[in-house]
Design a protein around this motif. Sequence first.
Motif, PDB file in Angstrom:
ATOM      1  N   ASP A   1      64.541 -11.812 -30.713  1.00 38.11           N
ATOM      2  CA  ASP A   1      63.185 -12.095 -30.228  1.00 38.11           C
ATOM      3  C   ASP A   1      63.229 -12.348 -28.723  1.00 38.11           C
ATOM      4  O   ASP A   1      62.345 -11.940 -27.985  1.00 38.11           O
ATOM      5  CB  ASP A   1      62.592 -13.315 -30.942  1.00 38.11           C
ATOM      6  CG  ASP A   1      62.407 -13.057 -32.434  1.00 38.11           C
ATOM      7  OD1 ASP A   1      62.410 -11.864 -32.810  1.00 38.11           O
ATOM      8  OD2 ASP A   1      62.291 -14.024 -33.212  1.00 38.11           O
TER       9      ASP A   1
ATOM     10  N   GLN B   1      67.948 -14.323 -35.738  1.00 37.55           N
ATOM     11  CA  GLN B   1      66.858 -13.445 -35.275  1.00 37.55           C
ATOM     12  C   GLN B   1      66.278 -13.875 -33.930  1.00 37.55           C
ATOM     13  O   GLN B   1      65.867 -13.039 -33.114  1.00 37.55           O
ATOM     14  CB  GLN B   1      65.749 -13.439 -36.351  1.00 37.55           C
ATOM     15  CG  GLN B   1      64.501 -12.661 -35.996  1.00 37.55           C
ATOM     16  CD  GLN B   1      64.737 -11.143 -35.891  1.00 37.55           C
ATOM     17  OE1 GLN B   1      65.532 -10.578 -36.634  1.00 37.55           O
ATOM     18  NE2 GLN B   1      64.065 -10.499 -34.936  1.00 37.55           N
ATOM     19  N   GLU B   2      66.306 -15.199 -33.711  1.00 39.16           N
ATOM     20  CA  GLU B   2      65.785 -15.741 -32.452  1.00 39.16           C
ATOM     21  C   GLU B   2      66.391 -15.028 -31.230  1.00 39.16           C
ATOM     22  O   GLU B   2      65.724 -14.845 -30.205  1.00 39.16           O
ATOM     23  CB  GLU B   2      66.191 -17.222 -32.463  1.00 39.16           C
ATOM     24  CG  GLU B   2      65.637 -18.102 -31.412  1.00 39.16           C
ATOM     25  CD  GLU B   2      66.393 -19.457 -31.460  1.00 39.16           C
ATOM     26  OE1 GLU B   2      66.650 -19.981 -32.567  1.00 39.16           O
ATOM     27  OE2 GLU B   2      66.733 -19.956 -30.368  1.00 39.16           O
TER      28      GLU B   2
END
Length: 464
Positions: free
Chosen positions: A93, A89-90
């Motif tokens: 982001d 997910q980073e």
Amino acid sequence: MRSVFIKTYGCQMNERDSEAVAAQLVAKGYTLAPSEAAADVILLNTCSVRDFAEQKAIGKMQNIAADVRKNRPDVVLGFMGCMAQSRGQELIDRLPDVDLVLGTQKFHHAADYLDEILAGHRDKIVDVAAEQGSEATIREHLLNGNAQKSVTAFVSIMQGCNQYCTFCIVPYTRGEERSRSIADIVAECRQLVSQGVKEITLLGQIVTSYGKRGFGRAELPLGQDAQQRVPTTKKTSFVQLLDAVHEIDGLERIRFTAPHPKGYGDDLIEAYARLPKLVESAHLPVQSGSDRVLKLMHRGYTRDRFLGIVKKLRRAKPDIGITTDIIVGFPGEIEDDFEQTLSLAREVQFDNAYIFKYSQRRDTPAAGMPDQVPLKIREDRNHRLLETVNEIGKRKYHAFVGRRTQILVEGPSKKNPARMTGRTRCNKIVVFEGAERHRGQLMDVKITRAGSFTLYGDPAIVNL
Ligand code: 5AD
């Protein structure tokens, strides 16, 4: 019709994964775009083994995203592979234009996830979970692309690594070792050979550990029949696999990568002498010539043991080509350790060596070790070792001039498509004046000249 462009970073396993994803998408009606500029879906298949590889892929995605946002907002962007796995997910982001993050056990879901995103059913998808049985899903091939015959093919035999070398991120990005069954692998190889493939490279993160752990549920390494034919055997599963692949009619050559030196037991060395299709080539990643550093790295062998393996291999096959990987500037490496690496390189006389400056990787034990080596020293050692390796390589390549050697012709040379290129059994590239009709042929060439890690040859006239 939708089109996809996949850019691949890193190792041959990544090349193979990209090919399998491309084949999967083609089967669903996608075309392969010649460049990212013409694609509806752009996927970057990433590498995490060094920081540099991660930064390159992130930089590339930033550029693509800026262009797409401005000019073609409907294009779907995705990260897949090792960095996708370790950052998840980073990545979204940090790069909000990215729509898909696909982990290393999820390649076979690529088409379904893209469908959902393209249909507007889902906005973003991040899937980096472990998945049982995923080792058996990398099996589709994009053969005969551009209406040309594929001469060589890669076949994934296992995934993951349990060695846990202290510098290495692979056990965290690729997971635990899981192997496909021999029957399954042989079936894939047979299919490839029936389509004209002559040489197969068996692939995995640590192929010499093939079959040691976790065959897909309740599956035997050998199919039942073969199990009965080969009763009690002292051979490792990997050598049993080599034996089985060797039996395929029409297959000319077998290679494998990447092995671990500790997997070179006598059964494997004996296989080189016994199996004519197993070519005289070994990539033996030594990493360091210092016992102290090898121990800190958790490599599981000593300098002496490594040298012993090289000696046995050369006794079995005097012409064997031996290449290696070496890390310089591992934490705690002092000048004396480095000089032992230099001396090992001179002693072994590698045909080629890939040298890497140590790079701190997240979650790995070495990243937290004391005495990290400053960049300047790592660069200096890299430079010195490279000089040594290049000098030895040059001598080894020049030694081929005047010799006659067999090559398997793979296709036009990338640098100069007017010429053809092939590979010797010992894995050296040979460029020669040839024609399309030579593709796929095993032929003898006379080596006339040696360049930087390339040989130049003339098709030899055979006088019988
Ligand atoms: N830093 C530098 N090189 C590395 N390699 C693996 N991990 C690292 C790291 N953290 C190198 C090893 C391996 C090759 C594929 O990459 O030499 O054999």
